[in-house]
Design an enzyme around this catalytic site. Structure first.
Site, mmCIF file in Angstrom:
data_model
loop_
_atom_site.group_PDB
_atom_site.id
_atom_site.type_symbol
_atom_site.label_atom_id
_atom_site.label_comp_id
_atom_site.label_asym_id
_atom_site.label_seq_id
_atom_site.Cartn_x
_atom_site.Cartn_y
_atom_site.Cartn_z
ATOM 1 N N CYS A 1 1.837 2.149 0.320
ATOM 2 C CA CYS A 1 0.695 1.529 -0.363
ATOM 3 C C CYS A 1 -0.624 2.138 0.089
ATOM 4 O O CYS A 1 -1.162 1.758 1.142
ATOM 5 C CB CYS A 1 0.707 0.020 -0.106
ATOM 6 S SG CYS A 1 -0.691 -0.833 -0.835
ATOM 7 N N CYS B 1 -3.542 -0.332 0.380
ATOM 8 C CA CYS B 1 -3.525 -1.160 1.589
ATOM 9 C C CYS B 1 -3.924 -0.348 2.826
ATOM 10 O O CYS B 1 -4.642 -0.842 3.690
ATOM 11 C CB CYS B 1 -2.138 -1.732 1.853
ATOM 12 S SG CYS B 1 -1.245 -2.277 0.412
ATOM 13 N N ASP B 2 -3.446 0.880 2.943
ATOM 14 C CA ASP B 2 -3.534 1.604 4.214
ATOM 15 C C ASP B 2 -4.410 2.858 4.197
ATOM 16 O O ASP B 2 -4.633 3.463 5.245
ATOM 17 C CB ASP B 2 -2.115 2.008 4.674
ATOM 18 C CG ASP B 2 -1.218 0.792 4.850
ATOM 19 O OD1 ASP B 2 -1.738 -0.243 5.296
ATOM 20 O OD2 ASP B 2 -0.019 0.874 4.532
#
Ligand code: NAP
Length: 307
Positions: A134, A137-138
């Site tokens: 992701c 997200c990261d």
């Protein structure tokens, strides 16, 4: 007397849409979600092909709006993990969850799909510690660093472009010489100064100590193996349906997708499926929400029939 008229398993676009339609039809409905509501769409930086948003919309924003809209019509949401689904001799559905049992007259399965893993050495060790599925997200953890993205589809290319916001360099590693992604995304990536393609190649090893330091890459045409220094690896090699829980309970095809008719009815009456977990020719947010609406309307028809 069943606890609910409709239980929806999975809170992505298909589940939210089913929840909106069922609640708006005044059916006693609960949506069960294991972790983060919004499903895969919430992990997408920008959705450009959902009608009604000409400039595109960040995935998390779209999903928050869907959640708000469904709640406005009274959709109840519970955060719990579904462990098993069975049918009682009386025809009700018994859903075993990590927080106890719930019964319902109908079930809508909208569990979506999960990311496929690479299956190479080091993947488990570095998962969540440099290896991610992701970018939304990261990605921010890789400010000024070099990262690798694996895959040649829309997700890999779109998320590779997104990662250039943070990373100094993005290597896109694809197993073939041609990309599967749509032309418009390909052209954007190919002209991007921070993106470098490594084609006809696969990762064979993820190397490092407590953090990722490099990936070993094998060229499938020449068999040449080289190490490329990166601190992050983002895997976008497709999805597999999250249908394991329902094996033996309803019909599932050889690739794991739940089969339904046009009304989203599965092989078991009263159980419907919607979205990415269902056998279908296209898997997008727009098709998931359509499936969810059809499933809820069909559940309503089924309930009318029971009366
Ligand atoms: P996908 O289209 O199935 O692409 C998966 C990619 O990973 C392919 O390039 C495939 O290679 C490669 N791959 C598969 N298994 C591999 C393995 N074991 N090792 C190395 N590479 C492997 O998946 P996706 O990109 O996640 O997209 C899924 C669906 O969502 C598609 O329908 C896509 O159009 C849609 N989507 C749309 C958008 C958008 O419209 N903007 C954005 C994201 C996703 P091969 O090409 O050789 O098969």
């Amino acid at each position: 007397m069943a606890d609910y008229e409709v239980i929806i398993i999975g809170g992505g676009p298909a589940g939210m849409s089913a929840g909106l339609y069922a609640s708006r039809a005044a059916l006693k409905t609960v949506l069960l979600e294991k972790s983060m509501p919004g499903g895969q769409a919430s992990t997408t930086d920008k959705i450009e092909n959902y009608p009604g948003f000409p400039e595109g919309i960040p995935g998390p924003d779209l999903m928050l709006r869907m959640d708000e809209q469904a709640r406005r019509f009274g959709l109840e949401t519970k955060f719990t993990e579904v462990l098993a689904v069975t049918q009682t001799p009386e025809g009700e559905f018994l859903i075993k969850t990590s927080d106890g049992d719930i019964t319902s007259k109908t079930v809508v399965i909208s569990t979506g799909a999960q990311s496929k893993s690479l299956g190479v050495a080091g993947e488990d060790k570095y998962s969540g510690r440099g290896l991610s599925y992701c970018a939304t997200c990261d990605g921010a953890f890789f400010q000024g660093k070099k990262v690798a993205v694996v895959g040649g589809g829309d997700s890999a290319i779109q998320e590779g472009i997104f990662l250039t916001k943070f990373a100094e360099k993005v290597f896109i590693i694809h197993r073939r010489g041609e990309l599967r992604a749509t032309k418009v995304l390909q052209e954007k990536a190919e002209s991007h100064p921070k993106i470098e393609f490594i084609l006809d190649s696969v990762i064979t090893d993820i190397l490092g100590s407590d953090k990722i330091e490099a990936v070993k890459i094998k060229n499938l045409r020449t068999n040449e193996v080289k190490a490329v220094s990166v601190e992050g690896v983002f895997v976008y090699i497709g999805k597999e349906p999250a249908s394991g829980l329902f094996r033996g309970f309803i019909d599932i095809d050889e690739r794991g997708y739940i089969t339904t008719d046009l009304k989203m009815q599965t092989s078991r009456r009263g159980v419907f499926a919607a979205g990415d977990v269902r056998q279908s020719p296209l898997r997008q947010v727009v098709t998931a929400v359509a499936d969810g609406a059809v499933a809820a309307v069909s559940a309503n028809e089924y309930l009318e029939h029971l009366k």
